[in-house]
Design a protein around this motif. Structure first.
Motif, mmCIF file in Angstrom:
data_model
loop_
_atom_site.group_PDB
_atom_site.id
_atom_site.type_symbol
_atom_site.label_atom_id
_atom_site.label_comp_id
_atom_site.label_asym_id
_atom_site.label_seq_id
_atom_site.Cartn_x
_atom_site.Cartn_y
_atom_site.Cartn_z
ATOM 1 N N ALA A 115 0.833 -1.208 0.000
ATOM 2 C CA ALA A 115 0.000 0.000 0.000
ATOM 3 C C ALA A 115 0.867 1.257 0.000
ATOM 4 O O ALA A 115 0.549 2.237 -0.680
ATOM 5 C CB ALA A 115 -0.937 -0.008 1.206
ATOM 6 N N GLY A 116 1.959 1.244 0.738
ATOM 7 C CA GLY A 116 2.879 2.382 0.758
ATOM 8 C C GLY A 116 3.518 2.615 -0.596
ATOM 9 O O GLY A 116 3.645 3.765 -1.039
ATOM 10 N N ASN A 117 3.919 1.533 -1.265
ATOM 11 C CA ASN A 117 4.504 1.660 -2.606
ATOM 12 C C ASN A 117 3.487 2.232 -3.593
ATOM 13 O O ASN A 117 3.821 3.088 -4.416
ATOM 14 C CB ASN A 117 5.005 0.307 -3.108
ATOM 15 C CG ASN A 117 6.209 -0.190 -2.342
ATOM 16 O OD1 ASN A 117 6.917 0.573 -1.690
ATOM 17 N ND2 ASN A 117 6.435 -1.489 -2.391
ATOM 18 N N LEU A 118 2.254 1.757 -3.497
ATOM 19 C CA LEU A 118 1.196 2.272 -4.367
ATOM 20 C C LEU A 118 0.934 3.753 -4.092
ATOM 21 O O LEU A 118 0.774 4.543 -5.016
ATOM 22 C CB LEU A 118 -0.098 1.481 -4.168
ATOM 23 C CG LEU A 118 -0.145 0.121 -4.840
ATOM 24 C CD1 LEU A 118 -1.291 -0.707 -4.274
ATOM 25 C CD2 LEU A 118 -0.293 0.287 -6.346
ATOM 26 N N ALA A 119 0.887 4.114 -2.820
ATOM 27 C CA ALA A 119 0.631 5.511 -2.453
ATOM 28 C C ALA A 119 1.729 6.426 -2.992
ATOM 29 O O ALA A 119 1.441 7.521 -3.491
ATOM 30 C CB ALA A 119 0.505 5.647 -0.930
ATOM 31 N N GLU A 120 2.959 5.980 -2.917
ATOM 32 C CA GLU A 120 4.073 6.791 -3.427
ATOM 33 C C GLU A 120 3.985 6.934 -4.951
ATOM 34 O O GLU A 120 4.151 8.038 -5.484
ATOM 35 C CB GLU A 120 5.417 6.186 -3.036
ATOM 36 C CG GLU A 120 6.611 6.980 -3.496
ATOM 37 C CD GLU A 120 6.646 8.422 -3.004
ATOM 38 O OE1 GLU A 120 7.172 9.285 -3.742
ATOM 39 O OE2 GLU A 120 6.131 8.708 -1.904
ATOM 40 N N ALA A 121 3.703 5.846 -5.650
ATOM 41 C CA ALA A 121 3.553 5.908 -7.108
ATOM 42 C C ALA A 121 2.390 6.825 -7.484
ATOM 43 O O ALA A 121 2.477 7.596 -8.448
ATOM 44 C CB ALA A 121 3.348 4.504 -7.677
ATOM 45 N N ARG A 122 1.314 6.751 -6.720
ATOM 46 C CA ARG A 122 0.143 7.598 -6.964
ATOM 47 C C ARG A 122 0.482 9.079 -6.748
ATOM 48 O O ARG A 122 0.129 9.931 -7.564
ATOM 49 C CB ARG A 122 -0.989 7.151 -6.031
ATOM 50 C CG ARG A 122 -2.359 7.453 -6.507
ATOM 51 C CD ARG A 122 -3.462 6.782 -5.697
ATOM 52 N NE ARG A 122 -3.240 6.676 -4.277
ATOM 53 C CZ ARG A 122 -3.023 5.524 -3.624
ATOM 54 N NH1 ARG A 122 -2.992 4.377 -4.262
ATOM 55 N NH2 ARG A 122 -2.830 5.523 -2.332
ATOM 56 N N ARG A 123 1.202 9.375 -5.657
ATOM 57 C CA ARG A 123 1.616 10.765 -5.399
ATOM 58 C C ARG A 123 2.458 11.312 -6.551
ATOM 59 O O ARG A 123 2.257 12.435 -7.010
ATOM 60 C CB ARG A 123 2.420 10.854 -4.094
ATOM 61 C CG ARG A 123 1.599 11.133 -2.862
ATOM 62 C CD ARG A 123 2.460 11.427 -1.643
ATOM 63 N NE ARG A 123 3.299 10.307 -1.234
ATOM 64 C CZ ARG A 123 2.890 9.266 -0.511
ATOM 65 N NH1 ARG A 123 1.656 9.190 -0.102
ATOM 66 N NH2 ARG A 123 3.724 8.301 -0.179
ATOM 67 N N GLU A 124 3.406 10.515 -7.021
ATOM 68 C CA GLU A 124 4.260 10.949 -8.125
ATOM 69 C C GLU A 124 3.449 11.188 -9.394
ATOM 70 O O GLU A 124 3.622 12.206 -10.069
ATOM 71 C CB GLU A 124 5.353 9.912 -8.379
ATOM 72 C CG GLU A 124 6.397 9.853 -7.285
ATOM 73 C CD GLU A 124 7.402 8.725 -7.488
ATOM 74 O OE1 GLU A 124 7.424 8.109 -8.585
ATOM 75 O OE2 GLU A 124 8.174 8.450 -6.544
#
Length: 147
Positions: free
Chosen positions: A108-117
């Motif tokens: 979920a953290g990896n997805l959130a970071e990709a989404r933010r970018e």
């Protein structure tokens, strides 16, 4: 857009939405719009669980606007990946509470970071004077779909 058709033509809305879906990558269900190799439905479920820590399965279905049976299969997939664990809901023998595992929290953290970018890049690409209008249009569209 064709100048022959006006804003009252449903085909115009359909074309605009089709273009958006394709440009955003929503027609590729096995990959998120931010490029992560995970089905979009799983990414949405992880995001909801990461936001709240734990959710009842029926609440996840409500938030995702999916049927109970679809969410049951979705949770099965997330459990098989080792990202979600199920537990009986307190005081409700039939209810199920869902929580992210440590592995699910990392995903979920990896997805959130990709989404933010992705959304940071997207926002910068929208002229500043157009941003409020874009957000307003999206809100109006969701409200219309909810009717």
């Amino acid at each position: 857009m064709s100048s022959e058709r006006g804003t009252d033509d449903p085909a115009e809305l359909q074309e605009a939405l089709r273009g958006f879906v394709r440009a955003f990558g929503l027609h590729q269900p096995e990959k998120t719009p931010c490029g992560q190799p995970i089905p979009v439905s799983e990414a949405h479920a992880l995001g909801e669980l990461a936001q709240d820590g734990e959710l009842r399965q029926v609440e996840l279905a409500r938030r995702l606007r999916l049927t109970k049976s679809t969410v049951s299969r979705l949770v099965g997939q997330l459990t098989a990946r080792g990202w979600v664990e199920r537990a009986p809901a307190p005081g409700d023998g039939r209810g199920v509470v869902l929580r992210l595992t440590p592995s699910g929290e990392r995903a979920a953290g990896n997805l959130a970071e990709a989404r933010r970018e992705k959304f940071s890049r997207l926002l910068v690409s929208i002229p500043e004077h157009e941003r409020e209008g874009v957000l307003h249009a999206l809100h109006v569209l969701v409200e219309a779909l909810d009717e």
